[in-house]
Design an enzyme around this catalytic site. Structure first.
Site, mmCIF file in Angstrom:
data_model
loop_
_atom_site.group_PDB
_atom_site.id
_atom_site.type_symbol
_atom_site.label_atom_id
_atom_site.label_comp_id
_atom_site.label_asym_id
_atom_site.label_seq_id
_atom_site.Cartn_x
_atom_site.Cartn_y
_atom_site.Cartn_z
ATOM 1 N N TRP A 11 0.809 -1.216 0.000
ATOM 2 C CA TRP A 11 0.000 0.000 0.000
ATOM 3 C C TRP A 11 0.844 1.269 0.000
ATOM 4 O O TRP A 11 0.309 2.370 -0.106
ATOM 5 C CB TRP A 11 -0.969 -0.003 1.198
ATOM 6 C CG TRP A 11 -2.189 -0.860 0.972
ATOM 7 C CD1 TRP A 11 -2.400 -1.723 -0.065
ATOM 8 C CD2 TRP A 11 -3.368 -0.918 1.780
ATOM 9 N NE1 TRP A 11 -3.632 -2.314 0.050
ATOM 10 C CE2 TRP A 11 -4.247 -1.833 1.175
ATOM 11 C CE3 TRP A 11 -3.759 -0.295 2.966
ATOM 12 C CZ2 TRP A 11 -5.500 -2.141 1.714
ATOM 13 C CZ3 TRP A 11 -5.001 -0.591 3.500
ATOM 14 C CH2 TRP A 11 -5.864 -1.506 2.879
ATOM 15 N N LYS A 12 2.153 1.120 0.173
ATOM 16 C CA LYS A 12 3.048 2.298 0.204
ATOM 17 C C LYS A 12 2.504 3.330 1.203
ATOM 18 O O LYS A 12 1.965 2.947 2.234
ATOM 19 C CB LYS A 12 3.229 2.857 -1.212
ATOM 20 C CG LYS A 12 3.646 1.757 -2.204
ATOM 21 C CD LYS A 12 4.105 2.266 -3.524
ATOM 22 C CE LYS A 12 4.515 1.083 -4.402
ATOM 23 N NZ LYS A 12 5.056 1.495 -5.677
ATOM 24 N N HIS A 93 12.840 -2.378 -1.170
ATOM 25 C CA HIS A 93 12.047 -1.809 -2.266
ATOM 26 C C HIS A 93 12.842 -0.680 -2.921
ATOM 27 O O HIS A 93 13.569 0.052 -2.253
ATOM 28 C CB HIS A 93 10.708 -1.296 -1.731
ATOM 29 C CG HIS A 93 9.742 -0.983 -2.822
ATOM 30 N ND1 HIS A 93 9.845 0.169 -3.583
ATOM 31 C CD2 HIS A 93 8.692 -1.675 -3.319
ATOM 32 C CE1 HIS A 93 8.875 0.155 -4.491
ATOM 33 N NE2 HIS A 93 8.168 -0.950 -4.359
ATOM 34 N N GLU A 95 11.968 2.111 -3.859
ATOM 35 C CA GLU A 95 11.666 3.429 -3.295
ATOM 36 C C GLU A 95 12.432 3.659 -2.002
ATOM 37 O O GLU A 95 12.572 4.803 -1.566
ATOM 38 C CB GLU A 95 10.145 3.574 -3.103
ATOM 39 C CG GLU A 95 9.452 3.734 -4.458
ATOM 40 C CD GLU A 95 8.019 3.262 -4.511
ATOM 41 O OE1 GLU A 95 7.374 3.111 -3.465
ATOM 42 O OE2 GLU A 95 7.533 3.029 -5.650
ATOM 43 N N GLU A 163 11.317 -6.392 -9.379
ATOM 44 C CA GLU A 163 10.520 -5.219 -9.751
ATOM 45 C C GLU A 163 11.370 -4.262 -10.584
ATOM 46 O O GLU A 163 12.130 -3.457 -10.022
ATOM 47 C CB GLU A 163 10.038 -4.481 -8.497
ATOM 48 C CG GLU A 163 9.139 -5.304 -7.601
ATOM 49 C CD GLU A 163 8.273 -4.416 -6.715
ATOM 50 O OE1 GLU A 163 7.061 -4.574 -6.760
ATOM 51 O OE2 GLU A 163 8.822 -3.550 -6.017
ATOM 52 N N GLY A 169 4.553 1.681 -11.121
ATOM 53 C CA GLY A 169 3.645 2.829 -11.160
ATOM 54 C C GLY A 169 3.558 3.520 -12.508
ATOM 55 O O GLY A 169 3.013 4.618 -12.610
ATOM 56 N N SER A 208 3.395 -2.512 -12.047
ATOM 57 C CA SER A 208 2.216 -2.303 -12.897
ATOM 58 C C SER A 208 1.397 -3.571 -13.138
ATOM 59 O O SER A 208 0.799 -3.731 -14.208
ATOM 60 C CB SER A 208 2.609 -1.645 -14.225
ATOM 61 O OG SER A 208 3.119 -0.339 -13.988
ATOM 62 N N GLY A 229 1.358 -2.714 -6.209
ATOM 63 C CA GLY A 229 1.219 -1.417 -5.562
ATOM 64 C C GLY A 229 -0.157 -0.834 -5.791
ATOM 65 O O GLY A 229 -1.129 -1.169 -5.112
ATOM 66 N N GLY A 230 -0.265 0.040 -6.782
ATOM 67 C CA GLY A 230 -1.498 0.790 -7.019
ATOM 68 C C GLY A 230 -2.755 -0.058 -7.089
ATOM 69 O O GLY A 230 -3.800 0.316 -6.533
HETATM 70 P P1 PGA Z 1 2.838 -0.750 -8.830
HETATM 71 O O1 PGA Z 1 3.923 -0.867 -7.652
HETATM 72 O O2 PGA Z 1 2.043 -2.023 -8.833
HETATM 73 O O3 PGA Z 1 2.001 0.452 -8.446
HETATM 74 O O4 PGA Z 1 3.590 -0.559 -10.098
HETATM 75 C C1 PGA Z 1 4.563 -2.089 -7.394
HETATM 76 C C2 PGA Z 1 5.541 -1.924 -6.258
HETATM 77 O O5 PGA Z 1 6.223 -0.899 -6.180
HETATM 78 O O6 PGA Z 1 5.655 -2.826 -5.403
#
Ligand code: PGA
Length: 250
Positions: A11-12, A93, A95, A163, A169, A208, A229-230
Site C-alpha cells: 500500500w506504500k 524496495h 523506493e 521489480e 507505477g 504495474s 502497488g497501485g
Molecule cells: P505498482 O507498484 O504495482 O504500483 O507498479 C509495485 C511496487 O512498487 O511494489
C-alpha cells in the site's frame, strides 16, 4: 515442486482508518481462493489495526530497521512489527534503495533482522531503465541478489520480488520473455548458492500488475506471485489479481 502462488499488496504511503473496510473486503474475497497466499503491507500506522480486525490475515510492514531498538528517530524495528501483529516485511524496495539511499548491505542487514525477529521476508530487486536499455539488467539484478540476501535462511521464509524500477507505477511492463529470462536467471543463481532449496523459494514479479495483465504475468515460467502497488489499494482492483492467481493454481 509446486510453489504456492503469493499475491502481496504494497500500500506504500496510502491508507488510513478509512481503508480498513477495503482490507476486510479484500481478505473476505480472497478466503475462498485457498490455493493462493495473500498478504497486505499497509503503512506502519495501520498494521496493528488490521492485524486486530483480521485475525488470520497476513499483514506485513514495508520496511524495518536493522537494529532491534535504539536511538533511530522515525524508524521501526522488526520486533516492533511482530508486536503489532505483522508476520511479514518487505525489504529493499526501490523506493527505499533509491529514495532513502539503502545499499545492498543495508538491505541484507534488514532481512537478517527480520528473519531473526520471526518475520518472513520479501526482498526486492530490480534495474533502472537505463540499465535495461543497455542490456545489463540481469547482471545488475543478480548483483543485488548476491549482495542483499542473508547468508542462510529457510527457503519458505524469504521470497524475492523482481521489480523493474521503470515498470513501477508507470503502466509499463516487461515482455513475458524478459520476465521469464530474469526469473530464470535468479532461480539459477539461487540454485548455485543454495542447491535444491532454490526450487522452494518464491520469486514474485512486481511493477504495474493489474487485473488485465495478471494472468499472463503470473502464468510466466518461474513467476510465483505478484507484488502489487497501485492495484492493491481497493478490493475492486486487487481481487481480480488474486482470482487470476487462483485460476492458474487450479
Ligand atoms: P505498482 O507498484 O504495482 O504500483 O507498479 C509495485 C511496487 O512498487 O511494489
Amino acid at each position: 515442486m509446486a510453489r504456492r502462488k503469493y499475491v502481496v499488496g504494497n500500500w506504500k504511503m496510502n491508507g488510513g482508518s478509512a481503508a480498513i473496510g477495503e482490507a476486510e473486503a479484500i481478505f473476505a474475497a480472497a478466503a475462498p481462493h485457498t490455493s493462493v497466499d495473500v498478504a497486505i503491507c499497509p503503512p506502519f500506522t495501520l498494521i496493528g489495526t488490521l492485524a486486530a480486525a483480521l485475525p488470520g490475515a497476513t499483514i506485513g510492514g514495508q520496511d524495518c530497521h536493522h537494529a532491534a531498538s535504539g536511538a533511530f528517530t522515525g524508524s521501526v524495528a522488526a520486533p516492533m512489527l511482530v508486536d503489532a501483529g505483522a508476520t511479514l516485511v518487505i525489504v529493499g524496495h526501490s523506493e527505499r534503495r533509491d529514495g532513502c539511499g539503502e545499499t545492498d548491505a543495508d538491505v541484507q542487514a534488514k532481512a537478517e533482522a527480520a528473519l531473526g525477529a520471526g518475520l518472513t521476508v520479501i526482498l526486492c530487486v530490480g534495474e533502472p531503465r537505463a540499465v535495461r536499455e543497455s542490456g545489463g539488467a540481469i547482471d545488475h539484478v543478480l548483483a543485488q541478489v548476491a549482495g542483499s540476501l542473508p547468508a542462510a535462511f529457510a527457503a519458505n521464509r524469504l521470497a524475492i520480488a523482481y521489480e523493474p524500477i521503470w515498470a513501477i507505477g508507470t503502466g509499463l511492463v516487461p515482455t513475458v520473455a524478459d520476465v521469464e529470462a530474469m526469473h530464470g536467471a535468479i532461480r539459477a543463481a539461487l540454485a548455485t548458492r543454495f542447491g535444491g532449496a532454490a526450487q522452494e523459494m518464491r520469486i514474485l514479479y512486481g511493477g504495474s500488475v493489474n487485473g488485465e495483465n495478471a494472468a499472463e504475468l503470473l502464468g510466466a515460467r518461474d513467476v510465483d506471485g505478484a507484488l502489487v502497488g497501485g492495484a492493491s489499494l481497493t478490493a475492486g482492483k486487487f481481487v481480480p489479481i488474486i482470482a487470476a492467481a487462483a485460476e492458474l493454481a487450479g
